[in-house]
Design an enzyme around this catalytic site. Structure first.
Site, PDB file in Angstrom:
ATOM      1  N   SER A   7       0.725  -1.141   0.102  1.00 50.60           N
ATOM      2  CA  SER A   7       0.046  -0.008   0.040  1.00 50.60           C
ATOM      3  C   SER A   7       0.974   1.159   0.138  1.00 50.60           C
ATOM      4  O   SER A   7       2.033   0.969   0.595  1.00 50.60           O
ATOM      5  CB  SER A   7      -0.952   0.110   1.184  1.00 50.60           C
ATOM      6  OG  SER A   7       0.168   0.122   2.340  1.00 50.60           O
ATOM      7  N   LYS A   8       0.345   2.276  -0.534  1.00 50.87           N
ATOM      8  CA  LYS A   8       1.085   3.608  -0.658  1.00 50.87           C
ATOM      9  C   LYS A   8       1.347   4.260   0.800  1.00 50.87           C
ATOM     10  O   LYS A   8       2.208   5.065   0.728  1.00 50.87           O
ATOM     11  CB  LYS A   8       0.509   4.290  -1.589  1.00 50.87           C
ATOM     12  CG  LYS A   8      -0.862   5.056  -1.418  1.00 50.87           C
ATOM     13  CD  LYS A   8      -1.065   6.066  -2.428  1.00 50.87           C
ATOM     14  CE  LYS A   8      -2.692   6.786  -2.120  1.00 50.87           C
ATOM     15  NZ  LYS A   8      -3.150   7.340  -3.382  1.00 50.87           N
ATOM     16  N   ARG A   9       0.708   3.677   1.632  1.00 48.89           N
ATOM     17  CA  ARG A   9       1.092   4.374   2.990  1.00 48.89           C
ATOM     18  C   ARG A   9       2.512   3.677   3.375  1.00 48.89           C
ATOM     19  O   ARG A   9       3.133   4.451   4.120  1.00 48.89           O
ATOM     20  CB  ARG A   9      -0.247   3.750   4.154  1.00 48.89           C
ATOM     21  CG  ARG A   9      -0.716   5.069   4.419  1.00 48.89           C
ATOM     22  CD  ARG A   9      -2.174   5.069   5.130  1.00 48.89           C
ATOM     23  NE  ARG A   9      -3.049   5.178   3.805  1.00 48.89           N
ATOM     24  CZ  ARG A   9      -3.886   4.004   3.483  1.00 48.89           C
ATOM     25  NH1 ARG A   9      -3.855   2.844   4.269  1.00 48.89           N
ATOM     26  NH2 ARG A   9      -4.528   4.336   2.550  1.00 48.89           N
ATOM     27  N   ARG A  69       5.725  12.781   3.317  1.00 52.05           N
ATOM     28  CA  ARG A  69       5.777  11.736   4.270  1.00 52.05           C
ATOM     29  C   ARG A  69       7.287  11.808   4.888  1.00 52.05           C
ATOM     30  O   ARG A  69       7.236  11.429   6.302  1.00 52.05           O
ATOM     31  CB  ARG A  69       5.902  10.261   3.433  1.00 52.05           C
ATOM     32  CG  ARG A  69       4.678  10.164   2.712  1.00 52.05           C
ATOM     33  CD  ARG A  69       4.027   8.718   3.365  1.00 52.05           C
ATOM     34  NE  ARG A  69       2.762   8.839   2.982  1.00 52.05           N
ATOM     35  CZ  ARG A  69       2.397   8.183   1.825  1.00 52.05           C
ATOM     36  NH1 ARG A  69       3.219   7.433   1.311  1.00 52.05           N
ATOM     37  NH2 ARG A  69       1.033   8.061   1.630  1.00 52.05           N
TER      38      ARG A  69
END
Ligand code: GLU
Length: 502
Positions: free
Chosen positions: A261-263, A477
């Site tokens: 997942s891009k998280r 991020r």
């Protein structure tokens, strides 16, 4: 001598069918690679079909990015947009008439029915089912209407969808070529909507109709579609069509085994391009996901993969997409395959291509006295991850929590942009600043530091525009991480607050 194998077997045709609703995902490239290898190994065709029936979420930008990324990776399709063949058009939005005639066939055969239930009724049904810990799904209310009753409702202008009829009992048994027999009870299968109230087909319907009409012989797709396969098989049987072979590939996973997942990991192909990975190394790495060369060799080209491919050797344990391993492989490619001249050419194209330099020059020119000043203020345009210092974020008007919010909310705003242009970036960030009731100077500081790694730099909005979303996302991020990160619980609260005012 005649090859009887070729005569008796229909041609192998595989496909990928991405929906253009976001950034081009490494998972799409992974599935594309396996489909392409399988088709080409058998002398067949690999088709690209754009599944853009979700009008609200599909964008032209996403479609273009998907096509560009696949081309960059060398995953060129034999038929598809820009490469028309005899089974086009290859964009579902251009095939509405086909779905219309096919749904009429199903209605005439009594294999589908119109459903007039309102969103309100469906919501309370769902709520009730959840409260009673029952399986959620449509309860079949509109099955009770006679043909005449349904027709008179339609002519009176009532809004409706068309749903598939599901057998009342028994189970669907099918063979997944990677997993063996799969049994799913029909009671677990919902009366899926095939055509929405806007007249457009849902994924399930358009996908099956197109796979049949495009003569897809082998459906190789992600394992998240296994539970949908009974609905698809039912459609094949209602139409009396020959069924393709199904292979459900294991999903890519983060190092902690959760679904990629891009998280947790950059998932957009554009990120890897912007970070300066070589496309052949990334494709090679994707080829190692659940598969290996019979010789055990880890470095192989796509052509070598095609020559040695055997889909039966795909292993089902979730393959881990590990960036450290990719870095190792990419370094190997750089050292072993690029002579100095090739390195020079590829590096200058990546770092100093005309488009990028033309955008950067006006920003830098006003801030330097000598060329030797350029690297100091402009190196962040040709860097990957930056070394950020928490002290650079210090601002007497903002506490850490406020800075974290600025970063997270800005990221959500940027991710939601349909168009990546200066004006759109500027207006969404200014709007956010006003909503947060902050002074623009204060608002921009955490963004500025995260994006450039510096306290003095070029305009942050221009820089975000030039760096594009993938790198911007990774840097924001990192900024969040350096400021102490956002816990899951905190992220949920933030999202609530953000939704409330955005
Ligand atoms: N449109 C689907 C997707 O976005 C295709 C799934 C399939 O391959 O059947 O993944």
């Amino acid at each position: 001598m005649l090859d009887t194998n070729i005569i008796s077997n229909p041609p192998v045709r595989t496909r990928i069918a991405p929906s253009p609703t976001g950034d081009p995902h490494v998972g799409t490239a992974y599935i594309a690679l396996f489909n392409r290898c399988f088709a080409h190994q058998h002398g067949g065709q690999f088709i690209l079909r754009i599944e853009d029936t979700d009008k609200k979420r599909s964008t032209e930008r996403s479609e273009k990015d998907i096509l560009d990324s696949l081309r960059w990776l060398g995953l060129q399709w034999d038929e598809g947009p820009g490469c028309e063949g005899e089974f086009g058009p290859y964009r579902q939005s251009e095939r509405s008439h086909i779905y219309k005639s096919h749904i009429n066939q199903l209605l005439a055969k009594d294999c589908a029915f119109p459903c007039f239930c309102t969103a309100g009724r469906l919501n309370s049904l769902r709520k009730e089912q959840m409260e009673q810990k029952q399986q959620t799904g449509y309860d079949g209310k509109c099955l009770s209407f006679t043909k005449e009753e349904a027709e008179s409702k339609i002519s009176a202008g009532e809004s409706y969808v068309i749903r598939i009829k599901i057998p009342a009992e028994g189970e669907c048994e099918f063979e997944d070529k990677l997993r063996g027999p799969v049994n799913i009870s029909w009671s677990q299968v919902d009366m899926q909507v095939l055509v929405k109230s806007d007249g457009l087909p849902t994924y399930h319907f358009a996908n099956v109709v197109d796979d049949h009409l495009m003569k897809i012989s082998h459906v190789i797709r992600g394992e998240e579609w296994i539970n949908s396969t009974p609905k698809h098989l039912l459609l094949y049987s209602y139409f009396d069509w020959e069924v393709p072979e199904f292979y459900h590939m294991p999903l890519l996973r983060n190092p902690d085994k959760s679904k990629l997942s891009k998280r947790k990991n950059p998932t957009s192909i554009g990120y890897y391009q912007a970070m300066g990975y070589l496309p052949q190394a990334l494709v090679n790495y994707l080829g190692m996901m659940g598969w290996s060369m019979p010789s055990g060799e880890e470095k192989f080209s796509q052509q070598e993969m095609i020559e040695n491919f055997n889909i039966a050797r795909v292993s089902l344990g979730g393959p881990i997409f590990d960036i450290e391993k990719l870095d190792w492989l990419n370094g190997k490619y750089i050292r072993e395959d690029l002579d100095d001249d090739a390195f020079r050419k590829l590096f200058s194209e990546w770092a100093f291509n005309d488009e990028k330099v033309r955008q950067i020059v006006p920003l830098i020119k006003q801030r330097v006295e000598r060329f030797s000043d350029v690297a100091k203020i402009g190196s962040f345009f040709v860097s990957g991850e930056l070394d950020l210092n928490v002290v650079d974020f210090a601002n007497k008007n903002l506490d850490t929590d406020a800075e974290l919010k600025i970063l997270q909310y800005s990221l959500w705003e940027l991710e939601a942009l349909k168009q990546w242009d200066r004006e759109a970036i500027e207006s969404c960030l200014l709007k956010l600043c006003a909503l947060m009731e902050l002074k623009i100077r204060d608002f921009l500081v955490p963004l500025f530091v995260s994006i450039s790694g510096n306290v003095v730099s070029t305009s942050v909005i221009e820089s975000i525009f030039i760096l594009k979303l993938d790198i911007t996302r990774a840097r924001i991020r990192k900024g969040i991480e350096v400021l102490g990160g956002i816990s899951k619980k905190r992220a949920k609260l933030m999202e609530k607050e953000y939704r409330a005012f955005s």
